[in-house]
Design a protein around this motif. Sequence first.
Motif, PDB file in Angstrom:
ATOM      1  N   ALA A  87     -60.653  31.334 -17.351  1.00  0.00           N
ATOM      2  CA  ALA A  87     -59.449  32.055 -18.330  1.00  0.00           C
ATOM      3  C   ALA A  87     -59.297  33.595 -18.248  1.00  0.00           C
ATOM      4  N   GLU A  88     -60.260  34.554 -18.017  1.00  0.00           N
ATOM      5  CA  GLU A  88     -59.615  35.844 -17.665  1.00  0.00           C
ATOM      6  C   GLU A  88     -58.712  36.145 -16.625  1.00  0.00           C
ATOM      7  N   VAL A  89     -59.384  35.064 -15.648  1.00  0.00           N
ATOM      8  CA  VAL A  89     -58.318  35.404 -14.575  1.00  0.00           C
ATOM      9  C   VAL A  89     -57.492  35.013 -14.448  1.00  0.00           C
ATOM     10  N   PHE A  90     -56.972  33.639 -15.484  1.00  0.00           N
ATOM     11  CA  PHE A  90     -55.861  33.426 -15.338  1.00  0.00           C
ATOM     12  C   PHE A  90     -54.737  34.098 -16.500  1.00  0.00           C
ATOM     13  N   MET A  91     -55.833  34.504 -17.636  1.00  0.00           N
ATOM     14  CA  MET A  91     -54.971  35.694 -18.277  1.00  0.00           C
ATOM     15  C   MET A  91     -54.346  37.190 -18.067  1.00  0.00           C
ATOM     16  N   ALA A 120     -47.808  36.587 -23.692  1.00  0.00           N
ATOM     17  CA  ALA A 120     -48.238  36.540 -24.065  1.00  0.00           C
ATOM     18  C   ALA A 120     -48.733  35.161 -23.155  1.00  0.00           C
ATOM     19  N   VAL A 121     -50.504  35.229 -23.521  1.00  0.00           N
ATOM     20  CA  VAL A 121     -50.939  34.022 -22.748  1.00  0.00           C
ATOM     21  C   VAL A 121     -52.280  34.045 -23.556  1.00  0.00           C
ATOM     22  N   TYR A 122     -52.410  32.470 -23.809  1.00  0.00           N
ATOM     23  CA  TYR A 122     -53.532  31.635 -24.359  1.00  0.00           C
ATOM     24  C   TYR A 122     -54.509  31.030 -23.519  1.00  0.00           C
ATOM     25  N   ASP A 129     -53.260  22.476  -7.376  1.00  0.00           N
ATOM     26  CA  ASP A 129     -54.273  21.515  -6.735  1.00  0.00           C
ATOM     27  C   ASP A 129     -55.756  22.630  -7.109  1.00  0.00           C
ATOM     28  N   ASN A 130     -54.888  23.962  -8.247  1.00  0.00           N
ATOM     29  CA  ASN A 130     -56.330  25.191  -8.556  1.00  0.00           C
ATOM     30  C   ASN A 130     -55.539  25.997  -9.725  1.00  0.00           C
ATOM     31  N   ALA A 131     -56.164  26.588  -9.988  1.00  0.00           N
ATOM     32  CA  ALA A 131     -55.535  27.714 -11.154  1.00  0.00           C
ATOM     33  C   ALA A 131     -55.223  29.207 -10.063  1.00  0.00           C
ATOM     34  N   ILE A 132     -54.995  29.461  -8.677  1.00  0.00           N
ATOM     35  CA  ILE A 132     -54.215  30.395  -8.055  1.00  0.00           C
ATOM     36  C   ILE A 132     -53.063  29.251  -8.085  1.00  0.00           C
TER      37      ILE A 132
END
Length: 398
Positions: free
Chosen positions: A334-338, A345-347, A306-309
Amino acid sequence: MSLVLNISQRNSVLKKMATLIGQNSTAILEVNQKDLKNYSGGDRAMYDRLKVNQAKIDGMISSLEQLAQQEDPIGIERFRFNHDNGMQVFNKTAPFGTVLIIYESRPDVTVEAAGIAFKSGNKILLKGGKESLHSNLEIVKLWHQALLETGVTTDWVEYLNYNRTETQAFLERPTQNIDLIVPRGGEKLIDFVKTHATCPVIVSGRGNNFVYVHREADRALALDNIINGKTNKISACNAIDKVLIDKNLPNKEDFVRNLITSLKNYDVEILGDISLSKYEEVQPIRNKSVWHEEFLDYKIVIGETDNAIDAISKINEYSGGHSAAIITRNKKEAEVFMSSVDCAAVYHNASTRFTDGFQLGLGGELAISTDKLHQRGPIGLQHLVTNKWYIHGDGQIR
């Protein structure tokens, strides 16, 4: 063996080993062919790891040469304190002592992982799998030659030619002191070591890595990222197994069709959730447990989110804690995701295939840890040390 080798001695051994690998590459390739012919399993990832070619030989040599050029990780000052009573207090890095590396299939571990542990001042115990025995013994023979030709005892590198029962007995009742164990292999091997070990274990856990294609993704970039992450090297723990596609991605239908076509060009088996299993080439997911699996094969799961969350929640529930990537033009997203994804490791707009000690600037790796103590992600030279307190006084008592 009780005295730590000085940096000159350690570097001399590593340089000599690099030379010997080059001089004996034909012999290594020949014995590796014997291991390949004896291998009767149907695991493509295992076979890929077992195989030694000239590129892997070159990689072994390069890793040893780079290690020899790196700074000494031992004796680095981490903290100092001048006590009121005049004592001078220092905390410095120190070797663990003896490191046992238990690994499956990969003869290059006998060079690269052992080299990192040796440069860190540790005695090395190697326990490889039966499928790579001939290759491992040939390489250990060169380790011993390198040690002897530089005036160092062969006790620093020892190969344990044990079967499973003998290995279990050694883990439970070691016949020599072991300070740290590093298992390199699948979940069964790691669970076996954790169950029976009586000393600290650095867990190099499963991959099961995710890519989230955000609604503001560059679709061409996302496609390249996924294909690279899935097909570049299926036997790697940093390969992609799961793809989450934002339902609000513009022209999502075209993107999904292009993704399916590109994956099928590599004969990748595609599984999909309800929203994506409508495509003829996509098999429906029969059991939710597949979201937990690391495939190490030409196999992938694609799903809609549905979304990033929602994507973050799913990754944190199912991933192996290894690597995850977001493809988006939105830096804030991207910053919230990482910061929210619980992986080593997050990209952002880059392939998870870079989760590798050499690629991340460490000059190689002993393993990739999915634990949070004492080091997370690639374990390089500077991480394979413990610490020690040095206190200098002139008669102080308490």
